[in-house]
Design a protein around this motif. Sequence first.
Motif, PDB file in Angstrom:
ATOM      1  N   LEU A  63       0.845  -1.189   0.000  1.00 65.41           N
ATOM      2  CA  LEU A  63       0.000   0.000   0.000  1.00 65.41           C
ATOM      3  C   LEU A  63       0.879   1.238   0.000  1.00 65.41           C
ATOM      4  O   LEU A  63       2.054   1.185   0.396  1.00 65.41           O
ATOM      5  N   GLN A  64       0.332   2.351  -0.389  1.00 66.32           N
ATOM      6  CA  GLN A  64       1.042   3.624  -0.282  1.00 66.32           C
ATOM      7  C   GLN A  64       0.873   4.178   1.131  1.00 66.32           C
ATOM      8  O   GLN A  64      -0.134   3.918   1.802  1.00 66.32           O
ATOM      9  N   GLU A  65       1.848   4.957   1.568  1.00 65.85           N
ATOM     10  CA  GLU A  65       1.746   5.577   2.894  1.00 65.85           C
ATOM     11  C   GLU A  65       0.528   6.494   2.946  1.00 65.85           C
ATOM     12  O   GLU A  65       0.226   7.204   1.998  1.00 65.85           O
ATOM     13  N   GLY A  66      -0.152   6.458   4.089  1.00 64.29           N
ATOM     14  CA  GLY A  66      -1.340   7.268   4.270  1.00 64.29           C
ATOM     15  C   GLY A  66      -2.627   6.559   3.884  1.00 64.29           C
ATOM     16  O   GLY A  66      -3.724   7.041   4.188  1.00 64.29           O
TER      17      GLY A  66
ATOM     18  N   ALA B  68      -8.804  -4.805   8.868  1.00 61.09           N
ATOM     19  CA  ALA B  68      -8.248  -6.002   9.488  1.00 61.09           C
ATOM     20  C   ALA B  68      -8.160  -7.118   8.456  1.00 61.09           C
ATOM     21  O   ALA B  68      -9.067  -7.299   7.643  1.00 61.09           O
ATOM     22  N   LYS B  69      -7.062  -7.849   8.472  1.00 60.86           N
ATOM     23  CA  LYS B  69      -6.772  -8.991   7.597  1.00 60.86           C
ATOM     24  C   LYS B  69      -6.488  -8.589   6.143  1.00 60.86           C
ATOM     25  O   LYS B  69      -6.258  -9.448   5.300  1.00 60.86           O
ATOM     26  N   GLU B  70      -6.491  -7.307   5.849  1.00 60.45           N
ATOM     27  CA  GLU B  70      -6.187  -6.856   4.490  1.00 60.45           C
ATOM     28  C   GLU B  70      -4.685  -6.988   4.221  1.00 60.45           C
ATOM     29  O   GLU B  70      -3.860  -6.664   5.082  1.00 60.45           O
ATOM     30  N   THR B  71      -4.318  -7.452   3.035  1.00 59.01           N
ATOM     31  CA  THR B  71      -2.909  -7.549   2.669  1.00 59.01           C
ATOM     32  C   THR B  71      -2.340  -6.148   2.488  1.00 59.01           C
ATOM     33  O   THR B  71      -2.841  -5.368   1.684  1.00 59.01           O
ATOM     34  N   VAL B  72      -1.282  -5.832   3.248  1.00 52.69           N
ATOM     35  CA  VAL B  72      -0.684  -4.505   3.152  1.00 52.69           C
ATOM     36  C   VAL B  72       0.661  -4.532   2.419  1.00 52.69           C
ATOM     37  O   VAL B  72       1.141  -3.502   1.953  1.00 52.69           O
ATOM     38  N   MET B  73       1.261  -5.731   2.317  1.00 55.47           N
ATOM     39  CA  MET B  73       2.545  -5.853   1.630  1.00 55.47           C
ATOM     40  C   MET B  73       2.705  -7.280   1.108  1.00 55.47           C
ATOM     41  O   MET B  73       2.282  -8.233   1.761  1.00 55.47           O
ATOM     42  N   ARG B  74       3.294  -7.409  -0.080  1.00 51.84           N
ATOM     43  CA  ARG B  74       3.549  -8.727  -0.675  1.00 51.84           C
ATOM     44  C   ARG B  74       4.997  -8.772  -1.158  1.00 51.84           C
ATOM     45  O   ARG B  74       5.480  -7.835  -1.791  1.00 51.84           O
TER      46      ARG B  74
ATOM     47  N   VAL C  47      -3.966 -13.355  -1.009  1.00 53.19           N
ATOM     48  CA  VAL C  47      -5.158 -12.576  -0.664  1.00 53.19           C
ATOM     49  C   VAL C  47      -5.039 -11.275  -1.441  1.00 53.19           C
ATOM     50  O   VAL C  47      -4.261 -10.380  -1.074  1.00 53.19           O
ATOM     51  N   GLU C  48      -5.738 -11.194  -2.549  1.00 54.91           N
ATOM     52  CA  GLU C  48      -5.569 -10.061  -3.459  1.00 54.91           C
ATOM     53  C   GLU C  48      -6.050  -8.751  -2.836  1.00 54.91           C
ATOM     54  O   GLU C  48      -6.991  -8.728  -2.039  1.00 54.91           O
ATOM     55  N   ASN C  49      -5.395  -7.681  -3.215  1.00 54.35           N
ATOM     56  CA  ASN C  49      -5.773  -6.339  -2.782  1.00 54.35           C
ATOM     57  C   ASN C  49      -5.438  -5.385  -3.915  1.00 54.35           C
ATOM     58  O   ASN C  49      -4.261  -5.154  -4.223  1.00 54.35           O
ATOM     59  N   GLU C  50      -6.458  -4.815  -4.540  1.00 55.74           N
ATOM     60  CA  GLU C  50      -6.250  -3.952  -5.704  1.00 55.74           C
ATOM     61  C   GLU C  50      -5.536  -2.651  -5.364  1.00 55.74           C
ATOM     62  O   GLU C  50      -5.055  -1.949  -6.258  1.00 55.74           O
ATOM     63  N   LYS C  51      -5.409  -2.347  -4.067  1.00 53.39           N
ATOM     64  CA  LYS C  51      -4.728  -1.110  -3.661  1.00 53.39           C
ATOM     65  C   LYS C  51      -3.203  -1.260  -3.632  1.00 53.39           C
ATOM     66  O   LYS C  51      -2.488  -0.261  -3.507  1.00 53.39           O
ATOM     67  N   LEU C  52      -2.708  -2.491  -3.726  1.00 57.59           N
ATOM     68  CA  LEU C  52      -1.258  -2.688  -3.705  1.00 57.59           C
ATOM     69  C   LEU C  52      -0.635  -2.113  -4.972  1.00 57.59           C
ATOM     70  O   LEU C  52      -1.173  -2.278  -6.083  1.00 57.59           O
ATOM     71  N   ILE C  53       0.501  -1.445  -4.814  1.00 59.34           N
ATOM     72  CA  ILE C  53       1.249  -0.965  -5.980  1.00 59.34           C
ATOM     73  C   ILE C  53       2.643  -1.598  -5.943  1.00 59.34           C
ATOM     74  O   ILE C  53       3.153  -1.950  -4.875  1.00 59.34           O
ATOM     75  N   ARG C  54       3.242  -1.738  -7.106  1.00 60.92           N
ATOM     76  CA  ARG C  54       4.560  -2.378  -7.161  1.00 60.92           C
ATOM     77  C   ARG C  54       5.643  -1.349  -6.857  1.00 60.92           C
ATOM     78  O   ARG C  54       5.723  -0.295  -7.486  1.00 60.92           O
ATOM     79  N   PHE C  55       6.483  -1.665  -5.877  1.00 62.89           N
ATOM     80  CA  PHE C  55       7.602  -0.810  -5.508  1.00 62.89           C
ATOM     81  C   PHE C  55       8.883  -1.259  -6.213  1.00 62.89           C
ATOM     82  O   PHE C  55       9.795  -0.470  -6.406  1.00 62.89           O
ATOM     83  N   LYS C  56       8.971  -2.544  -6.561  1.00 67.45           N
ATOM     84  CA  LYS C  56      10.212  -3.071  -7.154  1.00 67.45           C
ATOM     85  C   LYS C  56       9.879  -4.358  -7.929  1.00 67.45           C
ATOM     86  O   LYS C  56       9.104  -5.163  -7.464  1.00 67.45           O
TER      87      LYS C  56
END
Length: 344
Positions: free
Chosen positions: A88-91, A96-102, A335-344
Amino acid sequence: MAEIRSLADVKKIKLDANRQLYSANEQEILDGYTTDIYFVRTIDILDSMGIADKIVTAEIFARKPGVFAGIQEAFNVLKNKDLEIWALQEGESFNAKETVMRIIGPYREFAIYETILLGILASSCGWATAARECKEACQGKPFIVFGSRHVHPSVAPVMERAAVIGGASGASNVLAAKLLGIEASGTLPHASFLIAGDTLPVAIAYDKTMPVEHKRTVLIDTFKDEPEEAIRVARALGKNLYAIRLDTPSERGGVTPELVREVRARLDLEGFNYVKIFVSGGLYPEKIRALSEAGADAFGIGSYISGASAIDMTMDIKEVEGKPVAKRGRIPGRVENEKLIRFK
């Protein structure tokens, strides 16, 4: 110093006998010195089995809702590794249980950093979430985070930076402000007035010393009745006075809505309606709302943010060599999360 790769490396660690502080420095964190030992042991065991480099997908999720912060530090820990990183992006808010980093890549590449990543995110998200709660309570009015005195100095800049990510208008901590690319914010401590023996001469010297653009805010609860001192300072500084600060101690009842209303009324009656009221001292959301409704214009918030509980983060292996996996009680696979963005 070198990155820990095995239990043998742990045994080689020698600390400087003249070390002055117990906190980990930047290089010690990046080299994995603050990990839990069982991750190092795991790599030795998986190495002996020839499977430490299996490609895995790991996901981090939060145990309760919050505001995401700390990803830049977490990314910096892993940026030189052979890994694919999503987050996720900062901010950003999360549930709960949402994927915040992969993280995707050879397990060896990030195994020893699980403890470090979870700690960075758990603390930063906890502080950012508390700041967001304060922002909502402020109802559009600004607040500065004053929490550094409540935490170890090694993490104080991290805490105040996270608070700004969560919604604070400014940071008092010098290093936190520098990291954010802003000017540190703050007024004057009681010590300055106690040493001088009177509020007024310090207020006058403050006015003369500070640059024109500085917003002069004077603490007025040290010696005299607050409304009386507010008028006294306002008369001396005139239009140069931006705000008065109320920080009445708990021994005298603290800053109350009634006090704020009286100070506001007396300033207005004397023609100082342009002088704002800045309040601080043990503030929390319910009290912030009450003081705001009474006429407070801005807030200094410390312990509610600095003392916020970390938001527990968990890392799970979700795929091994492309095959969905999970421990008992959890569902295999991403656990998919459409808010995730690729950092690398």
